[in-house]
Scaffold this motif. Sequence first.
Motif: not given
Length: 477
Positions: A284-285, A302-308, A389-403
């Motif tokens: 998680v970022w 911060p809180g969105d998932y970090k994709l490789q 600041p967990t690395n397992e779960y995203a923040r509330l209302s998370s998401g990546l625009s267009g992905t």
Amino acid sequence: MNGEKYQSWYTLSGNEGFIPSDVLGYHNLGSGVKATVSSDDQAYKGDALMGRINYSLMNRYNFSFTLRRDGFSGFGAANKRATFPSAAVAWTFTEESFLKDIKWLNYGKLRVSYGENGNRVVDQYSSLSSEDLVKYQSVNGSGVPAEVNGIVGGARIGNPELKWEKTKSLNIGLDFGIINNRINGALEYYDKKTSDLLISQTLSSVSGASNVISNIGAVNNKGVEFSVSSKNITSGNFQWNSNVIFSLNRNKIIRLATPNNDPGNGWFIGKDIDVIWDYRILGVWQTDEVTEANKFNKGIKPGDYKLQDVDGNYIYNDADKQFLGYRNPRFTWAVRNEFNIYKSFDLSFQLISNWGQRAQDNQGINQPGSVGFGRTSSYVVPYWTVDNPTNEYARLSSGLSGTSFNVYRKSSFIRLNTVALSYSLPKDLIGKVRLQSAKVYFNINNAALYAPDWNTWDPQNNGPTPRYYTLGLNISL
């Protein structure tokens, strides 16, 4: 020889707003102001013709040959029937004189079979295009508005060449019994090549339809199955029997409709048909990574998932997706133990396991379940905050625009599937009340679950699995 026919039809009619009243109900449907009608008619036919020849020699050599011809009305006009041959040989080698002196070997049979089989698991109208009824408003020459029916192409395009899916299978098996038949088992290896797979193929939106049922590609399945039952303790006041089953399967896509892979459907030549192809999640970022996250131009917070980002160009696309594992178990096993104590108490339990698979766990994305920042979930899922600041779960209302992506976690498990305990009442006691037998029993289904990498619902169905307790009494008069 057998034949089958299925047909169902219905017509449903209803109305609302009866005038002058609803006293007559369905006896006067025409007096309503909001009529509804629905109807359906479905039918299919199937037939089969089979012949078999069996031959046995000296009670040790066996041969059989089978020929089937099957038909199904759901396929294309020229492909409704197909022929499937098969043959099998078996050698009961323990009947040979040169093995009679092996005292510990009580029974042994080697068997080999090869043949073809067919699969018809498609809708009875899969070879035909689907059409949808639409209604639209029109105005006649007198200027009176009216509702007009129309027909448009449906979601499925027809395929008049649709035919049977075929599987050619080689099976090699060994049946055995040893140590006065206290241990019995079977070991089997199979190699199956399936061609003309019946698959709903996703189509581009420019076609005007979403899918077509086609015979595309070929898949190879290989696997091993092993089962053994043993009488561990057979005398005295304590008896113990066990049963073990183990299986594994590996499949590989040999051919597709085109020489190339089909990423849209998640199919890749040389890979398992159930392979997972998606973005790898690195965590998680965090708040100190905002500068790096902004390089993706995705509105990452911060809180969105970090994709490789595999190619390092700060753009997420198919080039960044990877093979992450498999949806189906890499192997399964089951163990059952049965105990009898003092000929009155019976205790048994069964363990089952699926191991090596992954499953979607998208609750961790923590998307809102309502407008704004509301959040609903079928399970209490943790979420990222500045203070957590967990690395397992995203923040509330998370998401990546267009992905779009999925979260996958290991879903291997071992389940204590059943536990059963019973007590048979003594004969001299129940005889006083004229009973032949009486047994009190207590059972637990889904008694316990061990899933080391899965921490929400049951990983087998990604939902809650109830635990059942049963207390009962069986009597015979």
